[in-house]
Enzyme design. Sequence first.
Site, PDB file in Angstrom:
ATOM      1  N   ASP A 219       0.925  -1.355  -0.013  1.00 47.99           N
ATOM      2  CA  ASP A 219      -0.021  -0.005  -0.077  1.00 47.99           C
ATOM      3  C   ASP A 219       0.795   1.224  -0.030  1.00 47.99           C
ATOM      4  O   ASP A 219       2.070   1.236   0.571  1.00 47.99           O
ATOM      5  CB  ASP A 219      -0.853   0.059   1.202  1.00 47.99           C
TER       6      ASP A 219
ATOM      7  N   ASP B   2      -3.294   4.514  -2.348  1.00 51.04           N
ATOM      8  CA  ASP B   2      -4.481   4.906  -1.560  1.00 51.04           C
ATOM      9  C   ASP B   2      -4.926   6.425  -1.916  1.00 51.04           C
ATOM     10  O   ASP B   2      -3.995   7.157  -2.060  1.00 51.04           O
ATOM     11  CB  ASP B   2      -3.892   5.195  -0.081  1.00 51.04           C
TER      12      ASP B   2
ATOM     13  N   GLU C  46      -6.319   3.931  -6.139  1.00 49.44           N
ATOM     14  CA  GLU C  46      -7.674   3.889  -5.763  1.00 49.44           C
ATOM     15  C   GLU C  46      -8.256   5.380  -6.042  1.00 49.44           C
ATOM     16  O   GLU C  46      -7.539   6.419  -5.596  1.00 49.44           O
ATOM     17  CB  GLU C  46      -7.662   3.718  -4.156  1.00 49.44           C
TER      18      GLU C  46
ATOM     19  N   HIS D  36     -11.221  -3.604   3.033  1.00 46.79           N
ATOM     20  CA  HIS D  36     -11.102  -3.099   4.175  1.00 46.79           C
ATOM     21  C   HIS D  36     -12.300  -2.248   4.542  1.00 46.79           C
ATOM     22  O   HIS D  36     -12.333  -1.808   5.784  1.00 46.79           O
ATOM     23  CB  HIS D  36      -9.887  -3.211   4.844  1.00 46.79           C
ATOM     24  N   ASP D  37     -12.856  -1.448   3.608  1.00 46.51           N
ATOM     25  CA  ASP D  37     -13.527  -0.210   3.508  1.00 46.51           C
ATOM     26  C   ASP D  37     -14.890  -0.529   3.323  1.00 46.51           C
ATOM     27  O   ASP D  37     -16.157   0.173   3.493  1.00 46.51           O
ATOM     28  CB  ASP D  37     -13.124   0.769   2.709  1.00 46.51           C
TER      29      ASP D  37
HETATM   30  C1  NOJ Z   1      -8.695   4.632   1.888  1.00 45.95           C
HETATM   31  C2  NOJ Z   1      -8.132   3.465   2.468  1.00 45.95           C
HETATM   32  O1  NOJ Z   1      -8.687   2.535   1.915  1.00 45.95           O
HETATM   33  C3  NOJ Z   1      -9.165   3.776   3.911  1.00 45.95           C
HETATM   34  O2  NOJ Z   1      -9.200   2.637   4.894  1.00 45.95           O
HETATM   35  C4  NOJ Z   1      -8.425   4.954   4.587  1.00 45.95           C
HETATM   36  O3  NOJ Z   1      -9.219   5.346   5.904  1.00 45.95           O
HETATM   37  C5  NOJ Z   1      -8.520   6.107   3.818  1.00 45.95           C
HETATM   38  N1  NOJ Z   1      -7.999   5.860   2.327  1.00 45.95           N
HETATM   39  C6  NOJ Z   1      -7.633   7.196   4.326  1.00 45.95           C
HETATM   40  O4  NOJ Z   1      -6.141   6.685   4.208  1.00 45.95           O
END
Ligand code: NOJ
Length: 592
Positions: free
Chosen positions: A115, A223, A290, A363-364
């Site tokens: 990441d 990210d 992302e 994970h989100d």
């Molecule tokens: C996206 C990530 O996937 C998430 O988990 C994170 O909280 C935010 N970006 C901030 O880094």
Amino acid sequence: MTDTPGTSRATEPGTDPQAPEWWRSGVVYQVWPRSFADSDGDGVGDLGGVISKLDHLERLGVDAVWLSPVHASPMVDNGYDISDYQDVAPEFGTLAQLDELVAQAHARGIRVVMDLVVNHTSDQHAWFRESRSSVESPYRDFYWWRPPREGHVGGEPGAEPTNWESFFSGSTWQWDEATGAYYLHLFAPEQPDLSWENPAVRQAVHAMMRWWLDRGIDGFRMDVVNLISKRVVPGTPGLADAPVPPGAPPGSYAAPGDETFNGPRIHELLAEMHREVFAGRDAGLVTVGEMPGTTIEHGRLYTDPARAEVDMIFTFEHVDLDSGPGGKWDLRPLELPRLKATLDRWQQGLADVGWNSLYWSNHDQPRPVSRFGDDSPQHRVRSATALATVLQLHRGTAYVYQGEELGMTNAPFATIDDFDDLESVNHYRERVARGDDPEQLLAALRVKSRDNARTPVQWTAGRHAGFTTGEPWLAVNPNHVEVNAESQYDDPASVFSHYRRLIALRHDEPVVARGDFTLLLPEHERLWAFTRRADGVTLTVLAHLSDGELDPVAEGVVASPGAEVVLTNEGTAASAYAPLGPWAARVLRSQD
Ligand code: NOJ
């Protein structure tokens, strides 16, 4: 192929695992280390745990692991707040263990993607500590410092330099007494945004990336990387306010939009990063951006190989369909035609130029079987496998988030104390303080909280699902007694076995990477059907996403003579166009 899980890989262009573009037919498995496997009994997953489970990944047949951050971090956002980009957090292990993980993964033919979190750092990063110490600091302009709005006193309501709302509630601006200025944080106050306008920031990040590549990693998942260019008001040192939606109460912050997504210099910054970091290196490296709030037009630019920005993107439209105008927590029922149409638009939009990532979860996001499927004991296995089949046979690189291959479900969170994630907890607290109904807030959290994805991976039916010998940092889902890896490996009807067959099919059939995409019966509310075609081969995917029975031919699917079933979640292979049972998915292959 139906009943013989395989790991054989074809070598046609686009499907060779050694080829530079291995990822076109490939599958990337995401590890969120805190909840993957704990090797030292402290209740927190770690690198030793990941190494100990490489057999699981090899058995599944994935091509790469994307490791969510393991860097040094105060863990305000569970590792997405990095305080040292070139060290490992002690709870996860050591740099030496990371090197060992990379070596052991490579020995199994599995790549390791790290990441890259460089929209922001932790407020504990040395750069930020320096930056906030003095306006004279050479690191001052590593971050976005701004005075209060004209006519306002710093720290008072309404004095923030712009009206932007943080992704984690409240303003994106934090007043800092030490130097009497605000700093920008699109996420938590402990995650100050780096200023990519500053060439010294770019050089420092590029050097850090090269350091990781020299260590042997195989690429980066970047990210929120399309947020690194912010909309600066031309000719002024300021940033642009966002339009406030009509009817919003005075003083409301405005949700992030064009001011922060895909900003004016974003393509230039990514092209520069590519030149400075990747040019001249191993062509098998992969970059994944992302990209929340990305349009198809931008998506084509980001991933056009001729422009050399990133290899592929993560987009969000399909995971926003069950949100209303009030955002993520404003729940809306999900309609299958809209979901199909959204994926179809991206398939068509990136058909000639560009490349997308295919994902249901990470994970989100909540667990896909609970969100898009039916997680009741009766339909969990079938709906998890039907969803996987549909997604992975679109065009793009497929992602599997830890536990998805086991059909893990959302968790039974009882009270707010069961949640850990700052996004959920901040939202709940802010809204309760405003007088909203706590029970309603909890109901939304149960459906959408990121903690659903963060309960420990269920390896066995035993104590704490075999995740740890200690006390897990977040409670294990009690359904691990039924839903766990150990019980699935040798069961041909399990979710794991189906994922294994599906991954083998992606590797073996060049049409999955290369074929065109045609959605059939777009308005159908229970059937997801499409074809993929290339070089005289057609794959037809039929998935009945509901209870009951459905006759595909009676619904309008045109039978193709000679089609054979190459994958199904129905157990014994049905004939190609026989009625589909509840949550049945079938993949047919025919050749001209
Ligand atoms: C996206 C990530 O996937 C998430 O988990 C994170 O909280 C935010 N970006 C901030 O880094």
